[in-house]
Enzyme design. Structure first.
Site, PDB file in Angstrom:
ATOM      1  N   HIS A  40       0.872  -1.180   0.000  1.00 19.04           N
ATOM      2  CA  HIS A  40       0.000   0.000   0.000  1.00 19.04           C
ATOM      3  C   HIS A  40       0.907   1.227   0.000  1.00 19.04           C
ATOM      4  CE1 HIS A  40      -2.823   2.895   1.831  1.00 19.04           C
ATOM      5  NE2 HIS A  40      -3.784   2.110   1.417  1.00 19.04           N
ATOM      6  N   ASP A  48       2.925  -4.416   8.019  1.00 27.18           N
ATOM      7  CA  ASP A  48       1.713  -3.621   7.880  1.00 27.18           C
ATOM      8  C   ASP A  48       0.541  -4.583   8.069  1.00 27.18           C
ATOM      9  OD1 ASP A  48      -0.613  -2.574   6.848  1.00 27.18           O
ATOM     10  OD2 ASP A  48       0.311  -1.702   5.068  1.00 27.18           O
ATOM     11  N   GLN A  68      -4.684  -4.979   6.961  1.00 27.42           N
ATOM     12  CA  GLN A  68      -5.708  -5.866   6.396  1.00 27.42           C
ATOM     13  C   GLN A  68      -5.703  -7.239   7.050  1.00 27.42           C
ATOM     14  OE1 GLN A  68      -8.030  -5.007   4.312  1.00 27.42           O
ATOM     15  NE2 GLN A  68      -7.260  -3.012   3.659  1.00 27.42           N
ATOM     16  N   LYS A 115     -10.598  -0.335  10.389  1.00 24.00           N
ATOM     17  CA  LYS A 115     -10.820  -1.504   9.532  1.00 24.00           C
ATOM     18  C   LYS A 115     -11.264  -2.699  10.359  1.00 24.00           C
ATOM     19  CE  LYS A 115      -7.334  -0.066   6.210  1.00 24.00           C
ATOM     20  NZ  LYS A 115      -8.059   0.424   5.032  1.00 24.00           N
ATOM     21  N   CYS A 157      -4.632   2.499  -3.674  1.00 23.62           N
ATOM     22  CA  CYS A 157      -3.341   2.925  -3.107  1.00 23.62           C
ATOM     23  C   CYS A 157      -2.280   1.869  -3.349  1.00 23.62           C
ATOM     24  CB  CYS A 157      -3.450   3.236  -1.615  1.00 23.62           C
ATOM     25  SG  CYS A 157      -4.556   4.584  -1.243  1.00 23.62           S
TER      26      CYS A 157
HETATM   27  N1  PMP Z   1      -1.943  -0.663   4.625  1.00 17.71           N
HETATM   28  C1  PMP Z   1      -2.913  -1.355   4.030  1.00 17.71           C
HETATM   29  C2  PMP Z   1      -2.630  -2.723   3.536  1.00 17.71           C
HETATM   30  C3  PMP Z   1      -4.174  -0.780   3.866  1.00 17.71           C
HETATM   31  O1  PMP Z   1      -5.136  -1.465   3.257  1.00 17.71           O
HETATM   32  C4  PMP Z   1      -4.403   0.517   4.356  1.00 17.71           C
HETATM   33  C5  PMP Z   1      -5.747   1.190   4.213  1.00 17.71           C
HETATM   34  N2  PMP Z   1      -6.337   1.086   2.985  1.00 17.71           N
HETATM   35  C6  PMP Z   1      -3.360   1.170   4.984  1.00 17.71           C
HETATM   36  C7  PMP Z   1      -2.148   0.566   5.111  1.00 17.71           C
HETATM   37  C8  PMP Z   1      -3.525   2.562   5.518  1.00 17.71           C
HETATM   38  O2  PMP Z   1      -4.365   2.534   6.616  1.00 17.71           O
HETATM   39  P1  PMP Z   1      -4.871   3.910   7.261  1.00 17.71           P
HETATM   40  O3  PMP Z   1      -5.448   4.709   6.131  1.00 17.71           O
HETATM   41  O4  PMP Z   1      -5.905   3.457   8.231  1.00 17.71           O
HETATM   42  O5  PMP Z   1      -3.712   4.544   7.896  1.00 17.71           O
END
Ligand code: PMP
Length: 416
Positions: free
Chosen positions: A130, A207, A210, A233, A371
């Site tokens: 991401h 990270d 998910q 999430k 993203c």
């Molecule tokens: N890493 C992953 C794999 C994500 O899916 C996301 C959110 N789409 C993020 C990081 C970023 O998370 P946040 O916007 O809650 O900081």
């Protein structure tokens, strides 16, 4: 994830009733919410907990000796204990509250990176990441003169571990990678990657944005050095997330931001820092958000991660079966060892058009690059449609998605 005959089951009707938003209608149709990978919905008990916090307990934390401040601090620190225990941390002090995964990764890249990464050093990430696990490292590399290397992704949407081994020969300072892919659902072999990275002398950041909504996380079992999650999430509010790291590591790292709450003493000559984790929590935190985040983790734990996994395995298997039988649909990513997220292209309908037409039937899916621009580039596409299922989704909603796709084909391609 596999369906276990003995796995605890989940009472979907009762569970859905706990999410007020799921009874909404959108464009005259019952809401079919298939965008939980972007942000999940919240059950009443999370909303109620935050409401009660504001109605009865609010004051600033850590500062006052009065009753309300004590209660607010207890609620806030109680959430830290819940999240520490949820992640298998050694102690609550290993949890730093952040706005979410993005801020947690920025904290590490900025604080740890500024102390331990210099010109000529290597940082390994993956092409699957991401943007929030891409850009903070690019900023660090720009500041320090370090170099970023990218682990390749196989055509099936898995990390290429041979490529990782090749990159580890460069003795990187850190390997930062996602536990679960937000576009493909791939569940990466975290413990194995950590083992290889550590054998090459690298720290590891995972990270978990998910993964934590779906899987019971045990950082000790995974063996990593940093683990980042987002509350929104996992049925919690937006703006509250966490970074886990071992105390020794946090103690070696300089503060990330300066201000109130993070100091021990401030004089005109200079300042000294509070103990971890407060050293990394400058300013008034998102107290209600953190309290709601703690309640969300308790909610998921009460439902049971085994029951969630069993339910999602069933939905995933059913969605795979139905979607692979849709003519003109190309599914990206692995078929096994994945979470309940599906990225696909459909005929030559642009994902945004598809999303718009499904929305007319109350079906919320995501369209875009998620993203994940480098991953999209890797697959030679600009965007996908993405349907992501969570604990409150049903098999009927898979059917509604498939029916919606058929309708979209009629509208856009005149296929009947
Ligand atoms: N890493 C992953 C794999 C994500 O899916 C996301 C959110 N789409 C993020 C990081 C970023 O998370 P946040 O916007 O809650 O900081």
């Amino acid at each position: 994830m596999t369906t276990d005959m003995l796995a605890p089951s989940l009472d979907l009707t009762a569970l859905r009733a706990q999410f007020p938003i799921l009874s909404r209608e959108i464009n005259g149709h019952p809401l079919v919410f298939l965008d939980s990978a972007a942000s999940s919905q919240r059950p009443l008990r999370v909303l109620d907990r935050m409401d009660r916090y504001y109605r009865e307990q609010h004051a600033n934390v850590h500062r006052g000796a009065h009753q309300l401040s004590v209660e607010a601090t207890e609620a806030f620190e109680g959430a830290r204990r819940i999240i520490a225990s949820h992640l298998g941390a050694n102690e609550p002090a290993e949890i730093v509250f952040t706005r979410g995964t993005t801020e947690a990764i920025n904290l590490v890249a900025s604080s740890w990176g500024s102390k331990f990464v210099g010109a000529g050093d290597e940082i390994v990430i993956t092409k699957m990441e991401h943007h929030s696990n891409f850009v903070p490292w690019q900023l660090l590399a720009e500041r320090t003169g370090a170099t970023i290397r990218f682990v390749d992704v196989t055509p099936d949407g898995l990390l290429d571990l041979d490529d990782l081994d090749r990159l580890l020969l460069g003795r990187p300072k850190i390997v930062a990678f996602m536990h679960v892919s937000n576009s493909l659902g791939t569940i990466n072999p975290v413990a194995e990657i950590v083992r290889r990275a550590q054998a090459a002398g690298a720290l590891t950041l995972v990270d978990g944005a998910q993964a934590a909504p779906h899987l019971k996380i045990d950082v000790a079992e995974l063996g990593c050095d940093f683990y980042a999650i987002s509350g929104h999430k996992m049925c919690g509010p937006t703006g509250a997330g966490a970074l886990w790291a071992r105390r020794e590591l946090l103690e070696q790292m300089p503060p990330y931001q300066g201000g109130g709450e993070m100091i021990s003493e401030v004089t005109m000559a200079g300042s000294t820092w509070a103990a971890v984790p407060h050293k990394f929590e400058a300013g008034t935190p998102n107290i209600a958000g953190v309290v709601g985040f703690g309640e969300a983790v308790r909610f998921l734990t009460d439902v049971g991660f085994d029951a969630i996994a069993a339910h999602e395995a069933e939905i995933t298997a059913y969605a795979l079966e139905r979607l692979t039988n849709v003519d003109g649909l190309t599914l990206y990513g692995p078929r096994e060892n994945k979470t309940s997220v599906f990225s696909f292209s459909y005929l030559d309908i642009h994902p945004h058009d598809l999303s718009t037409i499904l929305d007319q039937r109350g079906i919320a899916i995501r369209a875009g690059n998620h993203c994940n621009q480098p991953l999209m580039d890797h697959f030679g596409i600009n965007a996908t449609a993405r349907a992501s299922f969570y604990l409150y989704n049903s098999r009927e909603e898979v059917d509604m998605l498939v029916d919606g796709l058929a309708m979209a084909a009629k509208v856009f391609c005149h296929i009947s």
